[in-house]
Structure formats: structure tokens, C-alpha cells
Design a protein around this motif. Sequence first.
Motif, short mmCIF file in Angstrom:
data_model
loop_
_atom_site.label_atom_id
_atom_site.label_comp_id
_atom_site.label_asym_id
_atom_site.label_seq_id
_atom_site.Cartn_x
_atom_site.Cartn_y
_atom_site.Cartn_z
N SER A 74 28.41 -41.36 -22.21
CA SER A 74 27.41 -42.40 -21.94
C SER A 74 27.43 -43.51 -22.99
O SER A 74 26.90 -44.60 -22.74
N GLU A 75 28.00 -43.22 -24.17
CA GLU A 75 28.01 -44.14 -25.31
C GLU A 75 26.62 -44.37 -25.89
O GLU A 75 26.41 -45.28 -26.69
N HIS A 76 25.64 -43.54 -25.47
CA HIS A 76 24.28 -43.70 -25.98
C HIS A 76 23.68 -42.37 -26.44
O HIS A 76 22.46 -42.25 -26.53
N GLY A 77 24.54 -41.36 -26.71
CA GLY A 77 24.02 -40.12 -27.26
C GLY A 77 24.33 -38.89 -26.46
O GLY A 77 24.04 -37.79 -26.92
N HIS A 133 19.91 -41.87 -20.08
CA HIS A 133 19.15 -43.03 -20.55
C HIS A 133 18.35 -42.65 -21.79
O HIS A 133 17.60 -41.67 -21.78
N ASP A 134 18.51 -43.42 -22.86
CA ASP A 134 17.73 -43.28 -24.08
C ASP A 134 16.85 -44.51 -24.21
O ASP A 134 17.31 -45.60 -24.53
N SER A 140 10.24 -43.22 -26.61
CA SER A 140 11.27 -42.35 -27.19
C SER A 140 11.84 -41.37 -26.18
O SER A 140 12.59 -40.48 -26.56
N HIS A 141 11.48 -41.49 -24.90
CA HIS A 141 11.95 -40.50 -23.93
C HIS A 141 13.43 -40.68 -23.61
O HIS A 141 13.99 -41.77 -23.74
N ARG A 142 14.03 -39.56 -23.21
CA ARG A 142 15.43 -39.56 -22.81
C ARG A 142 15.56 -38.83 -21.48
O ARG A 142 14.81 -37.88 -21.22
#
Length: 752
Positions: free
Chosen positions: A569-572, A617-618, A626-628
Motif C-alpha cells: 500500500s506504501e502507507h504502512g 487506509h491510514d 488516527s483510524h486505519r
Amino acid sequence: MQTDDVGNPIWLNTYGDAPGRRFAEKIEIKQCSVGYIICGTLLNSNFDEDKGFLLRIGNDGALIWMRFYAMSDLSPNHTSFKDVDQTETGNFIVTGHTLNLSNPSLLETETILMLVDNTGTPIWSYSYPSNAINPDGTVTQEINTGESLTVLNDGYAVVGQVFQNQIDNLACELFTVDSNGLYVWYRLLPDTNAGGNRALGMNAVSNGTLRDLPGGDLVFIGGYQNNAALLRFDNSGTFITAKYFGNSRDQHGTSFHAEAEGNAGFTFVGPSEVAITSGITTTINLDFRVGRTTVGFATGCEEGDFIPTVINREVIPRIILPSFEDVTNRTPRTAIHGPLNWTENVICQNCTCVPVIDISCDYEIAGPGVVIDWDPAPGTITFVEVRRDGELIGTVDGNTFTDDPSPGLHRYEMSFFNNEPSCAPTHSVCDVEVSPSVPIQLVTDLVIRTTDENADESTICLVADLEELGRTPQLVTSTELLSAELGSEHPQHNPVAWLLLGEYPHQQPLSDSDNEQLVQYLLSGGSLYIEGADVGFSVSADLQNALGFTALEQGSANGEVPVLEGLNSEHGLDLSEFSAEYSGSGQFVDHLAPAGEGSGAVFQNGGGVGQITAVYHDASVASSSSHRVVTSSTVLSGYLGNQFGLVEQMVASLGTPATSGSPQFLRADANGDGVINIGDAVFGLGYLFGGTPAICRDALDSNDDGANDIGDPIYSLAFLFSGGFAPPAPFPSCGEDPSSDSLDCLGTVSCP
């Protein structure tokens, strides 16, 4: 294939066959004045390129003509044919569906009728969009498809399905047109429980048949509340009568015959779920059910009258300009055949049977446990057998039963008997979730299974995986327990809700209340894994915005997902090492797209169609929240790879509290269990040479040289058994990496 009257093949041919060419299972054949006319659908790897076909053959199977049809030259383009018949003038009329011509990119369908001459050349063709008037006066076009037709003296009648607003809210349409295809009248039979029991929904007219009687009345077969049903209207669209047949098991009518043109009743057939009991074990089979009725639809067995809601609508036909191509290949074949063994099970014959019994099932934590109540008509019930999860656990002659089972999800089946030996019992079923009383503050993971099916092995494994990862999961059946207090006494864990909506055709849509609760839960900092066939189309705009994705299209009814290809995802969340075969239904798998900052794809359909099936999604990337979230249109139960590793990877992203600094880890704790032992060296070797995925590569770097190589497990073994140097910081306690290197760490479940 044509056979004699005892099933021996006379001739067998294939038509239109070519390498890579596939046809839909729904094929309709009608006898003509000479030979036969056949219709169906040519499938393409892309839903938007399917074509309808007509096939004309002689009595000996010889090919007269065959043509593929596309209903427009727009792109995308999709056409499906469902039923065909010959008119008195020798022409042919066909129904089915094509894409919404005003906006084909939506991949939503419209019912069609096309009249062709005896060579297959189109004479006229129309689509018949079904439009709903919303409370605010705006118009919403609904998805519809023609399933069956009949030729009238002065026109044509069609029965079909309508998908109302949401894909799960199915209805039935019945309408007539004149001989030129122009609208005469249109009736909508909506689902009386929107998004719920599908009263005239899922089984309404799928593959059902429509007949016109000599007096002009129209009769069609379908389903009502999971039972087969016959419905009758007059030639002006006025409802006359309807009756359902069955005992609330999964069944519906697919076809019927009007005996003596309806003057001697009707014979119907369709699949039926049947319970076969042997000792204490009950097996559920899917058998054929055949019934014979009077003119008024009476069988005297397991039946009831009902009055459907009928809505009048005006339909404005749209002209279609179809194109076609000729197909000339026919291949003679040799049939392989043999006798089929079968068993007759007389459900009821000339007797008064037990009526359908409504039951209520509740679980009372404070005792006495599961309570099942029913209220039958006086004198109809002799005794009741109670089964839990297929095992007989009691026989009672009253109207209540209590049970104190072990925690978990249990299915109860009640079999109601009377004294008539030729009557089969009536069955009623309910599912009950039995959970120990755990304060919501101690629960870190809510596994919410909203489908009406039993919890599958994958759901049970998910709970076990979470427990093994040191979390406190709770299996529930609704979103009502979502709360800002979820997991508040476990600050080292971020609360995660695992929402399992199910796959087609058992998916459950989100209610307005569900949408609101989920939005509030996410805004309070909770993280969410949500899966199912409806993730793209039953979420509100506010929830979809919080989930960080948009739905591009709902996928094909004949879609396939052979492989899930993992992505970063490149976001975690990096699932690039979790590609695996997929065994779930590929039907109506939503095509998702990341939306906004902090969103990226983590799974896509590996079947070559470029269809994204999961998005991470972060929210902290682009907002103060702060939800993921992981949103998936495929389901864990179909994932055939390393499910524990996949859950562990997602927990590391979703279940680790958001921090302003770097993730904490323990150097040399390769497997993340909080203890450094030989298992970490084995894990590191598995990562290096066996393809074992790792969520914290910094932890694997035992010697802190900025690389993952064979030197790391050697360093760990020397420390453990040869008096070697201790691992560099962070050690012996969790902490951030003091070294600068290219290795990443998504966090570990053993460190805060």
C-alpha cells in the motif's frame, strides 16, 4: 442433444465452439414450427464484452443460422439473452438485458426485448428502464433484467428481476408491450423487507417461467420467503392470487407446466433443501421438489396464501440499434450416457400438513441460557424434536425449550410433527451466538459476523489467530457493541473491529444504523477490517470517505477470482508477499479504488483483469483522525494462503496504537513473541530461505548491520549458546531503532 423418450441419445452437436470461448449456463430452447430456436450468452473475460446469441437448428440438429448480438456500439458493452420464443408470423422475440445505454460505464443493466425475422435480422429492439421516484422527487434508475417471456395475441409479456437501489434489495417486474414493443403496463413487486428477507427477492424469478392462459391471465413461478410460489395476474396487470409451497427452507420454483392449458391445474419443479435424519445426525441435501396444484394453486400440503405489494410504474422504452455477427461452425459429438439413480421422497399427499411455525431464539447471559419459544395453532403439533448443530438434544411436547450450550455460534433446528404418518415435519431454524460475559473494556477485537450462515472455519480460525497474537477477541453478530470503550483497558493494543459481511449470494448490507456506528467508531480512533460482496455498495458516503476508497463497479455475475495478488500500500501495510489462490465466489466482487492521501491497494484479482479487491487506509496521513482500515471485497474464508501470517500482518498495521515516533521492537525477537530463543533463529532462516513473511525486519537484524542476511541468525545462536555478544539496542527492552538504515518495521504485537 436430442434423445428418444427414454433418454437414449439420437444426435449431439456443439455450436459456435472456438478456443477460449465460453457460454453462460443459462440456455433456453423452444420448439418452432420446424426445428428449434435457442438463446443464451457468450461470455467474455470482461463482463462488459458479453454478447447474446440466437441459434436456429433443424429437427435433425443441422445448423440453420447462429448469430452473436451486441445491443450497441458503445464501450463498455454487455448483452445477455435469457428467453426466446417464436411468434405466429414466424419471427422470434428474445428478452434479457444490456447495459444502461445512457451511462454504460456504470455497468448497470436494463431489461431488453428484441424482435428478429426468421433469419435472425433485427426488426426492432428496445430497453425498458425501471425508474423509482425518491421521497425528494428525484428519479433513480434501478437495475433490471428480463428472465422469461410469453407471446400474447397482441404483444408480449415479460417477467424479470429488479435490483432496487441496493444490490441486495431484489424485486420482481411484470410488464406487457404491444406487437411493436411499446409499453402497455408495468407492475413492480418490491421486496417487503428492504435489504432484509427478500420477500420477492433472491429467488423471485431467477430462471422462472411465465405462461399466458387461454383467458388471458398471466401465471409465473418464483419464490416467496424461501419457498416456491405461483402468482397470477389478469391481462390488465391486476393481481388475482398467489400461493407459496414449502416449509421455509431454501427453495424456489424454476419452471412449471400448465396442465390442459391451466384448466387442470399446474405442475411445478424447483430445488428444495431437505433434511435427512439418521440417528442423531441430520444432513441437509438440495433435492428437486415437484408439486401438482389445482386451478387455484392448491396442493393441500405445506402451502399458504400471500398478497404481494404491487406498484404501477410507467416505463419509457429506449430504442436500441443492435449489431450482429454470423457464426457457422457446428461439430457433431458422441454422447456418453448411463442411468441415474434417484430416490423418491413423498413430502405430502392428500393430507393436512403441519403449518410453518415461527420461532424466537434468545440468549440470556444471566440464565437460563438459550430460550426457544413457538406458538403453534392448537392441535397441529404432536411433538417437537430439537437439534443443536445437527445433533438431536431433546424431544418436547410443549411450546418452549431451554439449553445451556458451550460458548460459540450454534444452529438450532426445530422439527414439528403431527400424527399424520404421510406428512413430513415442518422445520424452523435459528442461529444463536453464545458468548461468555466479557466487559467491553477488555475486548480488543470485535469479530462481527452479520451473515445468516453458520460461522465458517475461517471465522473460527480468525478468532484463534487473534488469541494467539495476545489479543482478546469476541465473536458477535451485530455492530451494537462498537463503543469508544472498546479495549480501553488494553492501551498497548489498538481496538480493531473485524466486520464480515459475507459473499454473494449470502452477503448482508449495512443498515443506516450500522453506517453511523462505524463512522463514530472510526472517528474515535478504532481501526476496522471490513470484507464482503457489498463493501462497495452498502456503505454511506460518510463511511466510504472514512474508509478511504471508492467503488468503481460491482463486478460480473460470472466473475472469477482465481488468485489474490498481494500489493504494497506504501502507507504502512505491505501484503506483497501474501499472494495466494482464492476459492471464494468471484461473483459480484466489487472493484475498489484507493481514494485520498493515506490509501493504497493491498490485493488485486490475479486473473488478469486488474481488479483491485482490497484497499488499506491510514487516516493519520491526511487528517487528525488516527483510524486505519482494510476494506476487502473478497473474504478471508476464500484465502488459501498463510491466513495466520496475513492476520498477523494486518494486526501489526491495524492493532498497533498510533504513535508520533517510530514503531518499537525488541532486537533479535524475529518472530515477535517477546522472547528471544531458538525460535527466532529458525524464523529468520525461514524469512531468508523459505519465504516466511516478516512484519518487522529491524527485529530480524540481530547484529544491527542494516541488512537481513545469514549473519543475523548466526549472531542470535552465538548469543544464546556460545556466550556471544548481546544484541544491540533496543535490547533487552522494547524501543525505537537508534540506528539509521533502510529496514522497515510496522510494529510488533509484543511491543507497545
